[in-house]
Design a protein around this motif. Structure first.
Motif, PDB file in Angstrom:
ATOM      1  N   LYS A   1       0.836  -1.196   0.000  1.00 20.68           N
ATOM      2  CA  LYS A   1       0.000   0.000   0.000  1.00 20.68           C
ATOM      3  C   LYS A   1       0.875   1.252   0.000  1.00 20.68           C
ATOM      4  O   LYS A   1       1.856   1.343   0.729  1.00 20.68           O
ATOM      5  CB  LYS A   1      -0.916   0.013   1.229  1.00 20.68           C
ATOM      6  CG  LYS A   1      -2.046  -1.005   1.177  1.00 20.68           C
ATOM      7  CD  LYS A   1      -2.952  -0.909   2.405  1.00 20.68           C
ATOM      8  CE  LYS A   1      -3.676   0.412   2.475  1.00 20.68           C
ATOM      9  NZ  LYS A   1      -4.645   0.450   3.588  1.00 20.68           N
ATOM     10  N   LYS A   2       0.528   2.218  -0.807  1.00 25.56           N
ATOM     11  CA  LYS A   2       1.339   3.427  -0.934  1.00 25.56           C
ATOM     12  C   LYS A   2       1.041   4.448   0.153  1.00 25.56           C
ATOM     13  O   LYS A   2       1.811   5.392   0.345  1.00 25.56           O
ATOM     14  CB  LYS A   2       1.112   4.055  -2.321  1.00 25.56           C
ATOM     15  CG  LYS A   2       1.566   3.149  -3.467  1.00 25.56           C
ATOM     16  CD  LYS A   2       1.308   3.794  -4.806  1.00 25.56           C
ATOM     17  CE  LYS A   2       1.771   2.866  -5.943  1.00 25.56           C
ATOM     18  NZ  LYS A   2       1.518   3.469  -7.280  1.00 25.56           N
ATOM     19  N   SER A   3      -0.067   4.284   0.850  1.00 22.79           N
ATOM     20  CA  SER A   3      -0.416   5.188   1.940  1.00 22.79           C
ATOM     21  C   SER A   3      -1.314   4.450   2.916  1.00 22.79           C
ATOM     22  O   SER A   3      -1.677   3.297   2.694  1.00 22.79           O
ATOM     23  CB  SER A   3      -1.136   6.432   1.398  1.00 22.79           C
ATOM     24  OG  SER A   3      -2.436   6.098   0.938  1.00 22.79           O
ATOM     25  N   SER A   4      -1.676   5.135   3.999  1.00 21.81           N
ATOM     26  CA  SER A   4      -2.563   4.523   4.991  1.00 21.81           C
ATOM     27  C   SER A   4      -4.029   4.667   4.609  1.00 21.81           C
ATOM     28  O   SER A   4      -4.916   4.165   5.299  1.00 21.81           O
ATOM     29  CB  SER A   4      -2.331   5.169   6.367  1.00 21.81           C
ATOM     30  OG  SER A   4      -2.563   6.564   6.302  1.00 21.81           O
ATOM     31  N   ASN A   5      -4.283   5.368   3.496  1.00 22.29           N
ATOM     32  CA  ASN A   5      -5.659   5.557   3.040  1.00 22.29           C
ATOM     33  C   ASN A   5      -6.211   4.264   2.447  1.00 22.29           C
ATOM     34  O   ASN A   5      -5.462   3.346   2.097  1.00 22.29           O
ATOM     35  CB  ASN A   5      -5.722   6.666   1.987  1.00 22.29           C
ATOM     36  CG  ASN A   5      -5.285   8.008   2.541  1.00 22.29           C
ATOM     37  OD1 ASN A   5      -5.506   8.300   3.710  1.00 22.29           O
ATOM     38  ND2 ASN A   5      -4.668   8.821   1.703  1.00 22.29           N
ATOM     39  N   GLN A   6      -7.528   4.213   2.310  1.00 25.00           N
ATOM     40  CA  GLN A   6      -8.164   3.041   1.710  1.00 25.00           C
ATOM     41  C   GLN A   6      -7.704   2.883   0.269  1.00 25.00           C
ATOM     42  O   GLN A   6      -7.506   3.857  -0.457  1.00 25.00           O
ATOM     43  CB  GLN A   6      -9.685   3.192   1.772  1.00 25.00           C
ATOM     44  CG  GLN A   6     -10.449   1.970   1.283  1.00 25.00           C
ATOM     45  CD  GLN A   6     -11.943   2.116   1.499  1.00 25.00           C
ATOM     46  OE1 GLN A   6     -12.388   3.112   2.051  1.00 25.00           O
ATOM     47  NE2 GLN A   6     -12.705   1.139   1.067  1.00 25.00           N
ATOM     48  N   LEU A   7      -7.536   1.650  -0.152  1.00 24.74           N
ATOM     49  CA  LEU A   7      -7.066   1.372  -1.508  1.00 24.74           C
ATOM     50  C   LEU A   7      -8.078   1.853  -2.545  1.00 24.74           C
ATOM     51  O   LEU A   7      -9.288   1.704  -2.371  1.00 24.74           O
ATOM     52  CB  LEU A   7      -6.858  -0.134  -1.694  1.00 24.74           C
ATOM     53  CG  LEU A   7      -5.644  -0.775  -1.033  1.00 24.74           C
ATOM     54  CD1 LEU A   7      -5.727  -2.288  -1.176  1.00 24.74           C
ATOM     55  CD2 LEU A   7      -4.347  -0.259  -1.647  1.00 24.74           C
ATOM     56  N   THR A   8      -7.558   2.422  -3.626  1.00 24.08           N
ATOM     57  CA  THR A   8      -8.414   2.715  -4.765  1.00 24.08           C
ATOM     58  C   THR A   8      -8.563   1.437  -5.583  1.00 24.08           C
ATOM     59  O   THR A   8      -7.815   0.466  -5.403  1.00 24.08           O
ATOM     60  CB  THR A   8      -7.808   3.810  -5.646  1.00 24.08           C
ATOM     61  OG1 THR A   8      -6.587   3.316  -6.217  1.00 24.08           O
ATOM     62  CG2 THR A   8      -7.501   5.065  -4.831  1.00 24.08           C
ATOM     63  N   LEU A   9      -9.504   1.433  -6.510  1.00 25.19           N
ATOM     64  CA  LEU A   9      -9.716   0.251  -7.334  1.00 25.19           C
ATOM     65  C   LEU A   9      -8.485  -0.046  -8.182  1.00 25.19           C
ATOM     66  O   LEU A   9      -8.096  -1.220  -8.349  1.00 25.19           O
ATOM     67  CB  LEU A   9     -10.938   0.447  -8.236  1.00 25.19           C
ATOM     68  CG  LEU A   9     -11.328  -0.758  -9.111  1.00 25.19           C
ATOM     69  CD1 LEU A   9     -11.605  -1.980  -8.240  1.00 25.19           C
ATOM     70  CD2 LEU A   9     -12.554  -0.416  -9.961  1.00 25.19           C
ATOM     71  N   ASP A  10      -7.838   1.007  -8.680  1.00 29.48           N
ATOM     72  CA  ASP A  10      -6.629   0.811  -9.492  1.00 29.48           C
ATOM     73  C   ASP A  10      -5.499   0.206  -8.659  1.00 29.48           C
ATOM     74  O   ASP A  10      -4.786  -0.700  -9.116  1.00 29.48           O
ATOM     75  CB  ASP A  10      -6.167   2.151 -10.095  1.00 29.48           C
ATOM     76  CG  ASP A  10      -7.084   2.624 -11.215  1.00 29.48           C
ATOM     77  OD1 ASP A  10      -7.848   1.780 -11.735  1.00 29.48           O
ATOM     78  OD2 ASP A  10      -7.042   3.824 -11.556  1.00 29.48           O
ATOM     79  N   GLU A  11      -5.332   0.690  -7.414  1.00 32.62           N
ATOM     80  CA  GLU A  11      -4.290   0.158  -6.538  1.00 32.62           C
ATOM     81  C   GLU A  11      -4.575  -1.297  -6.177  1.00 32.62           C
ATOM     82  O   GLU A  11      -3.673  -2.147  -6.178  1.00 32.62           O
ATOM     83  CB  GLU A  11      -4.201   1.003  -5.262  1.00 32.62           C
ATOM     84  CG  GLU A  11      -3.628   2.400  -5.487  1.00 32.62           C
ATOM     85  CD  GLU A  11      -3.730   3.278  -4.250  1.00 32.62           C
ATOM     86  OE1 GLU A  11      -2.920   4.208  -4.109  1.00 32.62           O
ATOM     87  OE2 GLU A  11      -4.637   3.023  -3.413  1.00 32.62           O
ATOM     88  N   ALA A  12      -5.837  -1.596  -5.877  1.00 30.13           N
ATOM     89  CA  ALA A  12      -6.212  -2.962  -5.540  1.00 30.13           C
ATOM     90  C   ALA A  12      -5.988  -3.899  -6.722  1.00 30.13           C
ATOM     91  O   ALA A  12      -5.529  -5.031  -6.554  1.00 30.13           O
ATOM     92  CB  ALA A  12      -7.677  -3.013  -5.107  1.00 30.13           C
TER      93      ALA A  12
END
Length: 284
Positions: free
Chosen positions: A139-150
């Motif tokens: 994960k690139k940040s502590s924020n919720q994953l975006t669909l693209d990141e997932a």
């Protein structure tokens, strides 16, 4: 080199300080000790090999501190992996012990984390385990994953996007103190609430509430049936706000950590049997 080293659970800070005072072996010293153990079964040589590599276990165990488990227990499990590595190490292969031992140390810690993580079926396949241990770092940040990141993570780890999002949800909601993996009984590690369902059907909410009430009653009755020491060990290991390590309880009862583990396993078996029997009676 220290001749006696207390277990990490007794005083973790003192243990770490002592371990870092143990000198690292030169390649020549390591090979000589490894040959003594490999060729002659020299137990003292094996002990010296283990002692000189304990600092590496501490370093590896620290990377698993984000799973809500005792650092002392993580180190102790890693030490078991190190001892297994020393037992299997062949000095004739031309590699350093630390390179060979990393696999065994991590494998032992992985098993401990998986079996003590309080989410039902969090990692039941090899792909799920890989996702479990790599999601945080990917994960690139502590924020919720975006669909693209997932999607990118799913492709990288060979799992589905749904599995990535589900695992992220579970890892960020670690809070179910009574839940346990349903395969835990293979090694005798259980949590008291053994039969919670993975999901709830809204149509069955009332029935489920009654079932949970009955299970809680069965758990209470099962706990009361244990002897005082077993009940206290289960309470301190699973139900207390500040949970005790195996070695803290070993010091309290003046027994070995392995004996505490056996008492815990036997007590959990009794609790499981009591809850299972109670559920069978209810279902009849």
């Amino acid at each position: 080199m220290p001749t006696h080293l207390a277990a990490p659970g007794v005083n973790l800070g003192a243990y770490i300080n002592t371990v870092h005072q143990i000198p690292i072996l030169t390649p020549e010293e390591e090979r000589a000790l490894a040959e003594r153990y490999y060729n002659d079964g020299d137990v003292e040589a094996a002990r010296l090999l283990v002692m000189s590599h304990l600092r590496f276990v501490i370093h590896i165990a620290r990377s698993y501190s984000g799973y809500g488990l005792s650092q002392a227990d993580l180190i102790q499990e890693g030490n078991l992996g190190l001892m297994k590595a020393v037992k299997r190490f062949d000095p004739n292969k031309g590699v350093r012990l630390v390179s060979f031992a990393v696999h065994w140390i991590k494998a032992e810690i992985h098993e401990f984390v998986i079996k003590n993580w309080r989410i039902v079926k969090v990692a039941t396949t090899k792909a799920h385990r890989k996702l479990f241990f790599n999601l945080r770092s990917l994960k690139k940040s502590s924020n919720q994953l975006t669909l693209d990141e997932a999607t990118a993570i799913a492709n990288d780890l060979n799992v589905t996007v749904k599995q990535v999002l589900e695992m992220e949800s579970r890892l960020t909601s670690y809070d179910a103190s009574f839940e346990a993996q349903d395969s835990d009984d293979d090694e005798g590690r259980y949590a008291p609430q053994l039969f919670l369902e993975d999901a709830v059907n809204p149509a069955d909410v009332v029935e489920e509430a009654d079932w949970e009430e009955n299970t809680t009653t069965a758990l209470k009755d099962a706990m009361e049936s244990l002897d005082e020491r077993s009940r206290d060990i289960i309470t301190q290991r699973w139900l207390a706000d500040q949970k005790s390590t195996l070695h803290e309880l070993a010091a309290t009862y003046n027994i070995s950590a392995e004996r505490v583990r056996q008492i815990e396993k036997n007590a959990m078996n009794k609790i499981k049997e009591a809850i299972t029997l109670d559920r069978m009676i209810i279902d009849e």
